[in-house]
Design a protein around this motif. Sequence first.
Motif, mmCIF file in Angstrom:
data_model
loop_
_atom_site.group_PDB
_atom_site.id
_atom_site.type_symbol
_atom_site.label_atom_id
_atom_site.label_comp_id
_atom_site.label_asym_id
_atom_site.label_seq_id
_atom_site.Cartn_x
_atom_site.Cartn_y
_atom_site.Cartn_z
ATOM 1 N N SER A 41 0.836 -1.207 0.000
ATOM 2 C CA SER A 41 0.000 0.000 0.000
ATOM 3 C C SER A 41 0.865 1.249 0.000
ATOM 4 C CB SER A 41 -0.931 0.014 1.218
ATOM 5 O OG SER A 41 -0.232 0.391 2.385
ATOM 6 N N LYS A 42 0.323 2.309 -0.570
ATOM 7 C CA LYS A 42 1.041 3.575 -0.631
ATOM 8 C C LYS A 42 1.263 4.133 0.774
ATOM 9 C CE LYS A 42 0.874 8.180 -2.744
ATOM 10 N NZ LYS A 42 0.066 9.103 -3.588
ATOM 11 N N LYS A 43 0.247 3.969 1.643
ATOM 12 C CA LYS A 43 0.341 4.477 3.008
ATOM 13 C C LYS A 43 1.509 3.831 3.745
ATOM 14 C CE LYS A 43 -1.070 6.519 6.835
ATOM 15 N NZ LYS A 43 -1.027 7.970 7.022
ATOM 16 N N ASN A 44 1.603 2.503 3.667
ATOM 17 C CA ASN A 44 2.685 1.802 4.354
ATOM 18 C C ASN A 44 4.046 2.154 3.766
ATOM 19 O OD1 ASN A 44 0.917 0.557 6.090
ATOM 20 N ND2 ASN A 44 0.799 -1.334 4.927
ATOM 21 N N ALA A 45 4.081 2.352 2.460
ATOM 22 C CA ALA A 45 5.337 2.723 1.810
ATOM 23 C C ALA A 45 5.799 4.096 2.279
ATOM 24 C CB ALA A 45 5.158 2.711 0.291
ATOM 25 N N GLU A 46 4.864 5.034 2.388
ATOM 26 C CA GLU A 46 5.210 6.392 2.822
ATOM 27 C C GLU A 46 5.692 6.398 4.265
ATOM 28 O OE1 GLU A 46 1.584 8.445 1.977
ATOM 29 O OE2 GLU A 46 2.196 8.986 -0.070
ATOM 30 N N VAL A 47 5.046 5.587 5.111
ATOM 31 C CA VAL A 47 5.475 5.482 6.511
ATOM 32 C C VAL A 47 6.867 4.865 6.582
ATOM 33 C CG1 VAL A 47 5.043 4.320 8.720
ATOM 34 C CG2 VAL A 47 3.151 5.371 7.469
ATOM 35 N N ALA A 48 7.095 3.817 5.775
ATOM 36 C CA ALA A 48 8.394 3.139 5.773
ATOM 37 C C ALA A 48 9.504 4.063 5.304
ATOM 38 C CB ALA A 48 8.329 1.899 4.875
ATOM 39 N N PHE A 49 9.221 4.890 4.307
ATOM 40 C CA PHE A 49 10.238 5.796 3.776
ATOM 41 C C PHE A 49 10.711 6.790 4.834
ATOM 42 C CE2 PHE A 49 11.245 9.782 1.361
ATOM 43 C CZ PHE A 49 12.466 9.348 0.870
ATOM 44 N N LYS A 50 9.806 7.166 5.736
ATOM 45 C CA LYS A 50 10.164 8.092 6.809
ATOM 46 C C LYS A 50 10.963 7.393 7.905
ATOM 47 C CE LYS A 50 6.124 11.088 6.169
ATOM 48 N NZ LYS A 50 4.865 11.580 6.772
ATOM 49 N N GLY A 51 10.964 6.057 7.873
ATOM 50 C CA GLY A 51 11.673 5.292 8.878
ATOM 51 C C GLY A 51 13.031 4.821 8.392
ATOM 52 N N ASN A 52 13.500 3.737 8.971
ATOM 53 C CA ASN A 52 14.823 3.207 8.658
ATOM 54 C C ASN A 52 14.716 1.897 7.885
ATOM 55 O OD1 ASN A 52 16.280 5.227 10.182
ATOM 56 N ND2 ASN A 52 15.514 4.189 12.010
ATOM 57 N N TYR A 53 15.539 1.743 6.882
ATOM 58 C CA TYR A 53 15.567 0.525 6.073
ATOM 59 C C TYR A 53 15.758 -0.708 6.943
ATOM 60 C CZ TYR A 53 17.667 -2.988 2.944
ATOM 61 O OH TYR A 53 17.980 -4.144 2.278
ATOM 62 N N GLU A 54 16.625 -0.600 7.966
ATOM 63 C CA GLU A 54 16.948 -1.746 8.815
ATOM 64 C C GLU A 54 15.713 -2.294 9.527
ATOM 65 O OE1 GLU A 54 18.612 1.081 8.746
ATOM 66 O OE2 GLU A 54 20.537 0.443 7.896
ATOM 67 N N ASP A 55 14.701 -1.440 9.754
ATOM 68 C CA ASP A 55 13.499 -1.887 10.451
ATOM 69 C C ASP A 55 12.644 -2.815 9.596
ATOM 70 O OD1 ASP A 55 14.212 -0.370 12.637
ATOM 71 O OD2 ASP A 55 13.031 1.365 12.013
ATOM 72 N N TYR A 56 12.928 -2.871 8.298
ATOM 73 C CA TYR A 56 12.086 -3.653 7.384
ATOM 74 C C TYR A 56 12.817 -4.836 6.756
ATOM 75 C CZ TYR A 56 9.043 0.340 7.962
ATOM 76 O OH TYR A 56 8.247 1.317 8.515
ATOM 77 N N ILE A 57 14.083 -5.002 7.061
ATOM 78 C CA ILE A 57 14.849 -6.126 6.512
ATOM 79 C C ILE A 57 14.282 -7.446 7.034
ATOM 80 C CG2 ILE A 57 17.091 -7.274 6.462
ATOM 81 C CD1 ILE A 57 18.405 -4.575 6.733
ATOM 82 N N GLY A 58 13.994 -8.356 6.133
ATOM 83 C CA GLY A 58 13.518 -9.679 6.524
ATOM 84 C C GLY A 58 12.092 -9.731 7.017
#
Length: 210
Positions: A41-58
Amino acid sequence: MAKKKFYVIWKGHKVGVFTSWNVCKKNITDFKGAQYKSFASKKNAEVAFKGNYEDYIGKDTKKMQLSSEELKLIGQPIIPSLSVDAACSGNPGKMEYRGVDTKSKKQFFIQGPFKKGTNNIGEFLALVHGLGLLKQKNSTYPIYSDSKIAINWVKKGQCRTNLPITAENKPLFDLVKRAEKWLKVNNYTTKILKWETKAWGEIPADFGRK
């Protein structure tokens, strides 16, 4: 028909949220250390972009998708209210914290930077500072934090950090002791609420340095 995906690039020739894999691929090809991931979803992508890549690995980003029923159940943040957050450069590192009006983002207080601190300590101090301010003003505002750890520490009345005390961060730990004493000798009716980042995006008090 394949479901539409949204691609976040944290590090690449261009960064941001993209709707095309071809565009995403172009911006990560031949970029050393590229950081990217797809979201449903666009919403989750936008939230993730404001965060850290490491939080989404795996992590399975499909599980991060909030259904319309979940969003409805969560609702919207209470307005008016106070939101608090901390920022730390390094772990430990230079740390500061602040509190803002949730709707307008008007800053009510800011403290720091403090040497050799951690984000969790900052989140704890921000909450206690906010509680003290709201009690002083006889305010009925609830207070939001996006840190479950800090909320738990405040409810237990103790900053349960494992960070050792050094000459550099002693002033910070003096402040922690004051905060713990305040919690011990003061009663408060302020509601401490968890900020729902997945539904609402970054907390308004966020320093925007991610």
